[in-house]
Design an enzyme around this catalytic site. Sequence first.
Site, PDB file in Angstrom:
ATOM      1  N   LYS A 116       4.302  -0.926  -8.401  1.00  0.00           N
ATOM      2  CA  LYS A 116       4.554  -1.724  -6.745  1.00  0.00           C
ATOM      3  C   LYS A 116       5.074  -2.900  -6.222  1.00  0.00           C
ATOM      4  O   LYS A 116       5.506  -3.205  -5.605  1.00  0.00           O
ATOM      5  CB  LYS A 116       3.616  -1.309  -6.001  1.00  0.00           C
ATOM      6  CG  LYS A 116       2.788   0.371  -6.107  1.00  0.00           C
ATOM      7  CD  LYS A 116       1.342   0.556  -6.169  1.00  0.00           C
ATOM      8  CE  LYS A 116       1.132   1.854  -5.885  1.00  0.00           C
ATOM      9  NZ  LYS A 116      -0.951   2.834  -6.584  1.00  0.00           N
ATOM     10  N   GLN A 144      -6.465  -0.156  -5.253  1.00  0.00           N
ATOM     11  CA  GLN A 144      -5.564   0.530  -6.697  1.00  0.00           C
ATOM     12  C   GLN A 144      -7.092   1.420  -6.604  1.00  0.00           C
ATOM     13  O   GLN A 144      -7.419   0.955  -7.920  1.00  0.00           O
ATOM     14  CB  GLN A 144      -5.257  -0.160  -7.687  1.00  0.00           C
ATOM     15  CG  GLN A 144      -4.654   0.564  -8.667  1.00  0.00           C
ATOM     16  CD  GLN A 144      -3.262   1.357  -8.182  1.00  0.00           C
ATOM     17  OE1 GLN A 144      -2.484   1.394  -7.738  1.00  0.00           O
ATOM     18  NE2 GLN A 144      -2.647   2.870  -8.843  1.00  0.00           N
ATOM     19  N   ASP A 167      -2.177   2.820   2.732  1.00  0.00           N
ATOM     20  CA  ASP A 167      -1.648   4.049   2.355  1.00  0.00           C
ATOM     21  C   ASP A 167      -2.454   5.477   3.075  1.00  0.00           C
ATOM     22  O   ASP A 167      -2.268   6.126   2.907  1.00  0.00           O
ATOM     23  CB  ASP A 167      -3.284   3.803   1.624  1.00  0.00           C
ATOM     24  CG  ASP A 167      -2.792   3.736  -0.102  1.00  0.00           C
ATOM     25  OD1 ASP A 167      -1.297   3.951  -0.435  1.00  0.00           O
ATOM     26  OD2 ASP A 167      -3.165   3.834  -1.404  1.00  0.00           O
TER      27      ASP A 167
END
Length: 368
Positions: free
Chosen positions: A128, A172, A195
Amino acid sequence: MAAAAGSPAVTMFTSTTDYCSCKAHRAFRFPVVHVGTAESNSFFRTRSITTARNFSSISPRSSSSVLTAAMTTDASAKVIDGKSVAKEIRDEIAAEISRMKDSIGVIPGLAVILVGDRKDSATYVRNKKKSCESVGINSYEVRLPEDSSEQEVLKHISGFNDDPFVHGILVQLPLPRHMNEQNILNAVCIEKDVDGFHPLNIGRLAMRDREPLFVPCTPKGCIELLHRYGVDIKGKRAVVIGRSNIVGMPAALLLQREDATVSVVHSRTKNPEKITREADIIISAVGQPNMVKGSWIKPGSVVIDVGINPVEDAKSPRGYRLVGDVCYEEASKIASAITPVPGGVGPMTIAMLLSNTLISAKRVNNFM
Ligand code: NAP
């Protein structure tokens, strides 16, 4: 420039990459998939790029041949090439970031919090970070040991919430067992929830006449693929297989917002094959290798396979290979278009994360 300045745990990254790794990915380079020339039928508009909702798409620019629905000369399905589409989207994002930087001096920033030492999570975070920097997004990382307290994580989230250089925050997953995932995800301020997992964003996605600030990346990537390949969604029968918070459920909501008539198949569904066979559009996010057989698929339907499932393969140097939920060999002979695994939805997920981060930075700076 450093996010959460003063914290020794914060690192700013500088490297680049051209491949993707989402939560469910290993660090793969995807094989190139070739597509052919444009075709027009009841499903595929001749115009290949669309954006039906501003929240679900960055601005389309061109209709390159790569993004045009392609027809092969035999009876096999068009390949929906997520790797190429993701590359095109990353190029668009990079250009937009450059324009914003030149105009108002703002560089988008994405903060990632990684707790524990899971190798797969570390790989995802690394990829990422590299993808961020490939398009000019600053990335910031906090790494905490496995035995960190929930308070510690919340403290870093709070710091990033207040940091004007950070436009997106990503925790995460999975978190260590002793942490309450809901508490932690809820602590990310909705304006930086790139997200799209915050209940307020999901709630807005589900409600008519409300707009989420962010749409979860993987389902957003699925819809973006349909748009960019000119697949008509309005009025079509869609079946989503799987109802998880991160993929299946938001994918069904998105399809409904696009005026599809949506059915959701899950582990308790009776006769999933019959229901799925009615679909013009199938999105499968189950996690069962090759579950969706050719007999589940209506001729001419469009199949988006989100599943990423390792299966043993003695011929592979790693001893396994990745397959989707859909039996590609069978489905590609019946569907009109299909995503491969790998190289379909996977590369789109990270492209959508970058897109959400850019959207956030533009929104907070009122940059059009
Ligand atoms: P998940 O949380 O485990 O959810 C799986 C869903 O599938 C559940 O709703 C479950 O039903 C349903 N299901 C399980 N077995 C089924 C069966 N036999 N028939 C019908 N439905 C069944 O998984 P997820 O996180 O959504 O991920 C799904 C797949 O997508 C995985 O392979 C994952 O690796 C992949 N993925 C890919 C990306 C990407 O970027 N490409 C991103 C995320 C996930 P119940 O609700 O009834 O249990």
